[in-house]
Design an enzyme around this catalytic site. Structure first.
Site, PDB file in Angstrom:
ATOM      1  N   ASP A  21      51.730  37.444 138.835  1.00 46.83           N
ATOM      2  CA  ASP A  21      51.011  37.489 137.411  1.00 46.83           C
ATOM      3  C   ASP A  21      49.707  38.291 137.745  1.00 46.83           C
ATOM      4  O   ASP A  21      49.274  39.228 136.920  1.00 46.83           O
ATOM      5  CB  ASP A  21      50.775  36.190 136.763  1.00 46.83           C
ATOM      6  CG  ASP A  21      49.842  36.187 135.603  1.00 46.83           C
ATOM      7  OD1 ASP A  21      50.641  37.016 134.548  1.00 46.83           O
ATOM      8  OD2 ASP A  21      48.864  35.802 135.232  1.00 46.83           O
TER       9      ASP A  21
ATOM     10  N   GLU B 177      57.737  38.795 138.192  1.00 41.23           N
ATOM     11  CA  GLU B 177      56.469  38.634 138.699  1.00 41.23           C
ATOM     12  C   GLU B 177      56.523  37.954 140.174  1.00 41.23           C
ATOM     13  O   GLU B 177      55.880  38.227 140.900  1.00 41.23           O
ATOM     14  CB  GLU B 177      55.711  37.553 137.718  1.00 41.23           C
ATOM     15  CG  GLU B 177      55.281  38.067 136.299  1.00 41.23           C
ATOM     16  CD  GLU B 177      54.487  37.580 135.546  1.00 41.23           C
ATOM     17  OE1 GLU B 177      53.565  38.055 134.514  1.00 41.23           O
ATOM     18  OE2 GLU B 177      54.570  36.325 135.453  1.00 41.23           O
TER      19      GLU B 177
END
EC number: 3.1.26.3
Length: 240
Positions: A58, A130
């Site tokens: 992230d 991610e």
């Protein structure tokens, strides 16, 4: 990794051309928490899910998108950059990128997630992407991420900047349905299911009382979005 897991990891590398020095990192990136829990409960030791990699990914994704925006749009206002960053790193965009590389095919899912369509769920695909970014970053560095994905994200960012891509499947579906049926689609929560202790919402999207798609998600909103996506793609195919 056992032998069957290794084969999937090797197939992923062959199909995508993303080759890892440390294949365990790739395995972990592809390993959903439902699979890790299932394997650990079956007696295997320390099968780790992709959640920690997702946490790192992230941050890597945010840096990656911000760098593109900073370099390509030096005259843009900070507020506009923040809005575009949020859209470019959204679940919808990450799921699009994931589907393009067929990431869902290679995920390790628990039986419950597999049964309820997790392999093509936006949230699972976005989280796995991610995690994959983090694995690539740890294995080969930040420049490799730019080499692999910069052009694709520049494409999406440009469309977002032009206002061409803030994609909302529910809105898109409503436009199609109302143009043909003069009534909006209806979203109906039909039941909830249990999956590895979590509650899964099951929503049907209906037109004139007829069910055209079913979506599942960990929230009612997520299930509605999934149902809208499936219905929208189905209607587009029927129109083609």
């Amino acid at each position: 990794m056992n032998e069957s897991e290794r084969k999937i990891v090797e197939e992923f590398q062959k199909k995508t051309g993303i080759n890892f020095k440390n294949e365990e990192l790739l395995f972990r990136a592809l390993c959903h928490s439902s699979y890790a829990n299932e394997q650990n409960q079956a007696g295997r030791k320390n099968v780790e899910s992709n959640e920690k990699l997702e946490f790192l990914g992230d941050a890597v994704l945010e840096l990656f998108v911000c760098e593109i925006l900073y370099k390509k749009y030096p005259e843009a206002e900070v507020g506009d950059l923040a809005r575009v960053k949020s859209a470019a790193a959204s679940e919808e965009v990450l799921a699009l990128v994931s589907r393009k590389m067929n990431l869902g095919k290679f995920l390790f899912l628990g039986k419950g997630e597999e049964k309820t369509g997790g392999r093509d769920r936006d949230s699972i695909l976005a989280d796995a992407f991610e995690a994959l970014l983090a694995a690539i970053y740890l294995d080969q560095g930040y420049e490799k991420i730019k080499e692999l994905f910069e052009q694709e994200f520049e494409f999406y960012i440009e469309k977002i900047m032009k206002g061409e891509m803030l994609f909302d499947y529910k809105t898109a579906l409503q436009e199609i349905v109302q143009s043909e049926h003069k009534v909006p689609p209806e979203y109906v929560l039909v039941r909830t299911e249990k999956n590895d202790g979590d509650r899964i919402f099951v929503v049907e999207v209906r037109v004139d009382g007829k069910t055209i798609a079913t979506g599942r998600g960990r929230t009612k909103k997520e299930a509605e979005k999934e149902a809208a996506r499936i219905a929208y793609e189905k209607l587009l195919k029927e129109r083609a």
